[in-house]
Structure formats: structure tokens, C-alpha cells
Design a protein around this motif. Structure first.
Motif, mmCIF file in Angstrom:
data_model
loop_
_atom_site.group_PDB
_atom_site.id
_atom_site.type_symbol
_atom_site.label_atom_id
_atom_site.label_comp_id
_atom_site.label_asym_id
_atom_site.label_seq_id
_atom_site.Cartn_x
_atom_site.Cartn_y
_atom_site.Cartn_z
ATOM 1 N N THR A 190 0.923 3.954 -3.038
ATOM 2 C CA THR A 190 0.451 5.294 -2.674
ATOM 3 C C THR A 190 1.537 6.352 -2.803
ATOM 4 N N SER A 248 -10.742 2.886 -1.593
ATOM 5 C CA SER A 248 -11.076 2.800 -3.015
ATOM 6 C C SER A 248 -11.914 3.995 -3.445
ATOM 7 N N LYS A 268 0.832 -1.200 0.000
ATOM 8 C CA LYS A 268 0.000 0.000 0.000
ATOM 9 C C LYS A 268 0.872 1.259 0.000
ATOM 10 N N ILE A 309 -5.769 -6.769 -2.880
ATOM 11 C CA ILE A 309 -6.718 -7.348 -1.922
ATOM 12 C C ILE A 309 -7.422 -8.542 -2.539
ATOM 13 N N TYR A 319 -7.460 0.001 3.099
ATOM 14 C CA TYR A 319 -7.313 0.226 1.660
ATOM 15 C C TYR A 319 -8.492 1.061 1.166
ATOM 16 N N GLN A 363 -6.324 -5.461 7.080
ATOM 17 C CA GLN A 363 -5.665 -4.535 6.165
ATOM 18 C C GLN A 363 -6.625 -3.988 5.120
ATOM 19 N N LEU A 414 -4.486 -1.274 -5.883
ATOM 20 C CA LEU A 414 -4.776 -1.670 -4.500
ATOM 21 C C LEU A 414 -5.887 -2.714 -4.455
ATOM 22 N N ASN A 415 -6.922 -2.509 -5.243
ATOM 23 C CA ASN A 415 -8.022 -3.483 -5.294
ATOM 24 C C ASN A 415 -7.540 -4.841 -5.788
#
Length: 351
Positions: free
Chosen positions: A226, A311, A222, A248, A309, A305, A244-245
Motif C-alpha cells: 500500500t 479489493s 499490506k 491472501i 484487505y 487479516q 494483495l489478493n
């Protein structure tokens, strides 16, 4: 995860620990506190253990020299486990140790509770444990009582909310040679300005298990997406959210983490992949904590976590766009007529 349904609070000692740097006193009790009242016993169990139900991280007591005997908390807890009759005297020594390292001006005074638990469950095993708790923040409570056809109203100031632990630690009598299994809570020093509880007093080192490895990979990935990826590549905010999606999604859909597979599936860009692997290696060198290139994924760590995150694509103060799925269904453009940027979003039906 820790459960206290079968636990018994068998011994309790209470001391008052002030701020040594502010010349506040240390008040040690001469005798342990009797815990014969069953109602009070239940209230204390709720207070001391309730906050640990959702704590998954396991730590170890350690010492920079690798000589565990030099860790004072380890030494005194080991003495208690070896001879429970020495509980109160060792609780006094623990209070003295906590007082001696309270040298930061922002440390608050408070009651220090040392507890001996029997049959408390950690990771499926029933064991004895030593609990260390410090209450720093007090609240005021109102009490309403019937009185001659009406109601009386009183209050109690400087009271403790049993649903709010300030500082807590449970040292479980298992894996002694490794520094025991330890669970910890610190709700009053999240800013990091006075980390005396975990670092100065307890001297903890997190256990490098599958929970920790899962947590660390998601955490540093992350940070990489970022803060670092766009130093080498041009990456839009929707693309960052998508990356990020994807991570996960990978962790939710797989039981095993494999660094090469994860990198290829999630990043799918040679430059980004190399930057990510370099970033992970740099983290390992800086932290001294090695993360394996392959390990079993821990679902509890993924769930925790995933909450961090984000979205959400924030557009000025007018709109928030939540991006959960197909990145190709959102396009960015610029309208020359109004001199403003815009996003075009495609969908089949409105819900």
C-alpha cells in the motif's frame, strides 16, 4: 480461543479507580463482593468473558529488565494463584497499581473488578485465572413495568451495558515462568492517546507463535504494498489490489509459509522481492520481534487479516469496482474526446 462454558466465578472484588492526574480518588472496598446469586453470577460471567470468544492473540506479562518479579501485575497474580485466600488483599494492591499509573488527563474513572475464575478454558486446557476489568462508559436504560392495566416507565442512568467491555484482561495460571498466558481487550483507547492499560498497567508482550507470525506477515505485507512498493516501481491501483489478493490466496491455499516461495509466487519481480524482504527485515529490527522465514499458517489470523484487505477500486464518487480474480480482465485507458480516464472490464456473463 477462550471458552467459559465450564467456568466458575469464585471470588470478586470491586474498587473505584479515579484519575490520579485529575486528583480523583481511589476507593478500595474493605471486603470482597459475595457472588452467591446464581443469576447474577451468570450475568457477570457473560459480561466478563463474552468479549473474549473471538480473541485469538495470546500475550505474556513481562518487564523490560527481563525480571518478571518486577512486573506488579505478575507479582500480585502469582500471589493469588499461590494462595487464593489472599485474593482480596491482592486485588486492593492491583487497584492501587492501576491508580498510580493513571497519569494521563484523558483517562476516565471507573469501577475496577478483580475476579478469580475456576475451570476457564484457554487453548484446550481448563485452568484457574485472574480477571482484571475496568468499566468506564455508562449508559441509560429504560424499564417498562405493568401497572394497574397500563404500563409504568422508569429509567436507570449511569448503568453498565454487559455486552460492552471497556478494558479487560485475563491472566491464566499456566506457563508461569514465561509470564503466563494473557488475553486482553481495550475498546476505549484505540487512538493510542492513552495506552496505559496494556503498556503502563499490564506491561504486555505478544507471544511470538504461529498466529502472531501469520498476522504480522500479512500486516506488514499490506503496508509494503500500500505505502512502499511504488517508491521503487510504478504500480497501478488494480495491480496493488491484485498483489494483495495473491497474498491472501497464498495463505488460504497453503499450510506452511515459506518466505522465498511466497515472494516468488506473489510478487514475481526481482526488484519487488528484494524491497519486500528488506522491508520485513526493517520491521523486525524496529519492533524487536523476529518473524521466521518459515512457519505454520494460522487460519484464524488469515481470516482476521483478510477483513482488512480491501479489493475495491474507487472511481471518483460514481463507481466502485471490486477486483477479486484475474487482473488481466481489467484495462485502464484515457479517452481524449472527453478528457477522462476509463477502465474496460471483460466478463462472460452478468449475474
Amino acid at each position: 480461543m477462550i471458552f467459559s462454558t465450564e467456568a466458575k466465578l469464585s471470588q470478586l472484588s470491586i474498587h473505584k479507580v479515579g484519575n490520579k492526574a485529575a486528583a480523583e480518588p481511589l476507593a478500595l472496598s474493605e471486603q470482597p463482593y459475595p457472588v452467591e446469586d446464581e443469576v447474577l453470577n451468570g450475568i457477570l460471567l457473560q459480561y466478563f468473558t463474552g468479549g473474549f470468544l473471538k480473541v485469538n492473540e495470546i500475550y505474556r506479562l513481562h518487564h523490560p529488565t527481563s525480571n518478571l518479579a518486577l512486573n506488579e501485575v505478575y507479582h500480585f497474580c502469582k500471589s493469588i494463584f499461590a494462595d487464593p485466600e489472599s485474593f482480596h488483599e491482592n486485588s486492593r494492591q492491583l487497584a492501587k497499581q492501576l491508580y498510580d499509573i493513571a497519569d494521563h488527563p484523558n483517562i476516565k474513572p471507573g469501577e475496577f473488578y478483580v475476579v478469580y475464575f475456576q475451570n476457564i478454558q484457554v487453548e484446550g486446557a481448563l485452568v484457574d485465572a485472574v480477571g482484571l476489568f475496568k468499566s468506564e462508559n455508562k449508559e441509560t436504560y429504560l424499564k417498562v413495568t405493568p401497572s394497574a392495566g397500563a404500563f409504568g416507565l422508569s429509567y436507570e442512568s449511569e448503568a453498565i451495558n454487559i455486552k460492552k467491555l471497556d478494558k479487560a484482561c485475563i491472566v491464566f495460571n499456566v506457563e508461569e515462568e514465561l509470564g503466563y498466558k494473557v488475553s486482553v481487550i481495550d475498546n476505549t483507547n484505540k487512538s493510542g492517546e492513552a495506552v496505559y492499560w496494556m503498556d503502563g498497567f499490564l506491561n504486555l508482550q505478544i507471544r511470538n507463535d504461529e498466529y502472531t507470525q501469520t498476522h504480522n506477515v500479512l500486516s506488514i505485507y499490506k503496508e509494503f504494498i500500500t505505502d512502499k512498493l511504488d517508491e521503487k516501481l510504478e504500480v497501478s491501483k488494480p495491480d496493488k489490489i491484485d498483489l494483495l489478493n495473491r497474498s491472501i490466496r497464498y495463505f488460504k491455499e497453503n499450510e506452511q509459509f515459506n518466505l522465498d516461495e511466497f515472494s516468488n509466487v506473489v510478487l514475481d519481480n526481482p526488484v519487488a522481492i528484494q524491497e519486500w524482504k528488506d522491508y520485513k527485515q526493517h520491521y523486525e529490527q524496529e519492533s524487536g520481534s523476529e518473524i521466521g522465514d518459515s512457519f505454520s499458517i494460522n487460519n484464524a489470523a488469515v481470516k482476521k487479516q483478510a477483513r482488512t484487505y480491501k479489493s475495491v477500486l474507487k472511481l471518483d464518487k460514481n463507481f466502485h469496482i471490486y477486483i477479486h480474480g484475474n487482473r488481466d480482465l481489467i484495462e485502464k485507458g484515457f479517452d481524449d474526446a472527453v478528457k477522462m480516464s476509463y477502465y474496460k472490464v471483460y466478463f462472460n456473463e452478468e449475474q
